[in-house]
Each structure stands twice: as structure tokens, then as C-alpha cells.
Design a protein around this motif. Structure first.
Motif, short mmCIF file in Angstrom:
data_model
loop_
_atom_site.label_atom_id
_atom_site.label_comp_id
_atom_site.label_asym_id
_atom_site.label_seq_id
_atom_site.Cartn_x
_atom_site.Cartn_y
_atom_site.Cartn_z
N LEU A 17 0.76 -1.00 -0.07
CA LEU A 17 0.00 -0.07 0.01
C LEU A 17 0.82 1.18 0.09
CD1 LEU A 17 -2.30 -1.20 2.95
CD2 LEU A 17 -2.69 -1.36 0.79
N THR A 18 0.49 2.35 -0.43
CA THR A 18 1.20 3.46 -0.80
C THR A 18 0.06 4.61 -0.04
OG1 THR A 18 2.51 5.07 -1.78
CG2 THR A 18 0.70 4.11 -2.86
N PRO A 19 0.55 5.39 1.09
CA PRO A 19 -0.29 6.41 1.40
C PRO A 19 -0.80 7.37 0.28
CG PRO A 19 1.59 6.30 2.83
CD PRO A 19 2.01 5.53 1.64
N THR A 20 -2.10 8.09 0.36
CA THR A 20 -2.47 8.85 -0.69
C THR A 20 -2.37 10.36 -0.01
OG1 THR A 20 -4.60 8.67 -0.05
CG2 THR A 20 -3.61 7.39 -1.88
N ARG A 21 -2.35 10.65 1.22
CA ARG A 21 -2.49 11.68 1.99
C ARG A 21 -2.06 11.45 3.26
NH1 ARG A 21 -8.27 11.26 1.33
NH2 ARG A 21 -9.15 11.51 3.42
N ASP A 22 -1.85 12.67 4.09
CA ASP A 22 -1.45 12.61 5.61
C ASP A 22 -2.63 11.90 6.50
OD1 ASP A 22 0.78 13.82 5.17
OD2 ASP A 22 0.23 15.74 5.87
N GLY A 23 -2.24 11.12 7.30
CA GLY A 23 -3.24 10.52 8.24
C GLY A 23 -3.72 11.60 9.45
N TRP A 24 -4.64 10.95 10.36
CA TRP A 24 -5.08 11.59 11.27
C TRP A 24 -5.35 11.00 12.39
CZ3 TRP A 24 -7.71 10.58 6.82
CH2 TRP A 24 -8.89 9.81 6.95
N ILE A 25 -5.87 11.20 13.59
CA ILE A 25 -6.15 10.72 14.79
C ILE A 25 -7.65 11.03 15.10
CG2 ILE A 25 -5.78 10.34 17.45
CD1 ILE A 25 -3.63 9.15 15.62
N GLU A 26 -8.58 9.92 15.06
CA GLU A 26 -9.90 9.86 15.72
C GLU A 26 -10.22 9.75 16.90
OE1 GLU A 26 -12.08 7.43 13.00
OE2 GLU A 26 -12.00 8.63 11.20
N GLN A 27 -11.20 9.91 17.47
CA GLN A 27 -11.48 9.75 19.13
C GLN A 27 -11.60 8.25 19.04
OE1 GLN A 27 -14.96 12.06 19.66
NE2 GLN A 27 -16.19 9.96 19.33
N ARG A 28 -11.54 7.91 20.26
CA ARG A 28 -11.40 6.51 20.83
C ARG A 28 -13.10 6.17 20.94
NH1 ARG A 28 -7.17 4.42 24.50
NH2 ARG A 28 -5.31 5.47 23.84
N ARG A 29 -13.81 6.82 21.49
CA ARG A 29 -15.30 6.49 21.72
C ARG A 29 -16.09 6.64 20.49
NH1 ARG A 29 -12.76 9.73 24.92
NH2 ARG A 29 -12.37 9.23 27.19
N ARG A 30 -17.01 5.92 20.54
CA ARG A 30 -18.01 5.78 19.48
C ARG A 30 -18.84 6.97 19.47
NH1 ARG A 30 -20.15 1.96 16.12
NH2 ARG A 30 -18.87 0.16 17.00
N TYR A 31 -19.20 7.47 20.66
CA TYR A 31 -20.16 8.73 20.75
C TYR A 31 -19.25 9.82 21.30
CZ TYR A 31 -23.41 5.21 19.98
OH TYR A 31 -24.15 4.01 19.18
N VAL A 32 -19.51 10.96 20.88
CA VAL A 32 -18.86 12.28 21.32
C VAL A 32 -19.32 12.60 22.87
CG1 VAL A 32 -18.40 14.76 21.13
CG2 VAL A 32 -18.49 13.00 19.05
N ARG A 33 -18.69 12.82 23.82
CA ARG A 33 -19.03 13.32 25.08
C ARG A 33 -19.43 14.58 24.89
NH1 ARG A 33 -14.22 11.71 29.47
NH2 ARG A 33 -14.56 9.50 29.11
#
Length: 116
Positions: free
Chosen positions: A84-100
Motif C-alpha cells: 500500500l502507498t499513502p495517498t495523503r496525511d493520516g489523522w487521529i480520531e476519537q476513541r469513543r463511538r459517541y462524542v462526550r
């Protein structure tokens, strides 16, 4: 930010149809990421080179996501692999399924068991 998983890290591959497949990282390079071809990939669901995927894995500060493109399908000994080759920069998402979110209102607690 450009997060990358480590070798032997368990990852989830997400295809364009939002189907998820478990895999493991075999190698990480400057311009590539090699993963084991998912064992749970259906026989009639072949992903062709050029297919764009998301790779996600647990990071210390959330769920890391890296957009990639499948560039090669091959083998390394007995292990079927995808390059696989990256197509753009990655990111970090929240751990929880629902936003507090803040909540207010009356609350009543009841003890369970023989005494309460």
C-alpha cells in the motif's frame, strides 16, 4: 501529521464499500506499507491495484487512520501480502463511538441487590 503503524501491529483495512478486514503490518517504508492480505476477504471480492482503502489502528491518543492505495498484490514466502502507498496525511480520531457532551437534569441512583 502522518501517523504510521509499526511492524506486527494489528490494523483494520476499510474498503470503498465500508467493509472492514483485519490484517497485520508486515513492513513499513518511507513510501509504502506492507500488510498481510486479509484472511476474511471473500473469494469473489477481489480488490484490484489502484483501490483506495483506509488503514486504522489503535494509537495511544485515539484511533489512527491512514488513507492508502493498493499498489501490488503478492506473496512473501507463505504469506499473501498487499503493498500500500499513502495517498495523503493520516489523522487521529476519537476513541469513543459517541462524542462526550455536557448533560444536565435530575439523576437518581438505585442500589441493586438484597440490601438495597
Amino acid at each position: 501529521m502522518d501517523p504510521r503503524p509499526r511492524v506486527n501491529e494489528l490494523v483494520t483495512l476499510i474498503d470503498p464499500g465500508d467493509q472492514e478486514y483485519r490484517s497485520r503490518v508486515e513492513d513499513v517504508g518511507d513510501e509504502s506499507l506492507v500488510v498481510a492480505r486479509p484472511l476474511d476477504l471473500l473469494a469473489d471480492h477481489r480488490l484490484e491495484p489502484g483501490t483506495e482503502l483506509l488503514v486504522s489502528w489503535a494509537a495511544p491518543n485515539g484511533i489512527a487512520v491512514l488513507p492508502v492505495r493498493l499498489v501490488a498484490d503478492g506473496t512473501d514466502g507463505l504469506v499473501a501480502i498487499w503493498t500500500l502507498t499513502p495517498t495523503r496525511d493520516g489523522w487521529i480520531e476519537q476513541r469513543r463511538r459517541y462524542v462526550r457532551v455536557p448533560a444536565s437534569g435530575p439523576l437518581q441512583l438505585r442500589l441493586r441487590g438484597a440490601d438495597g
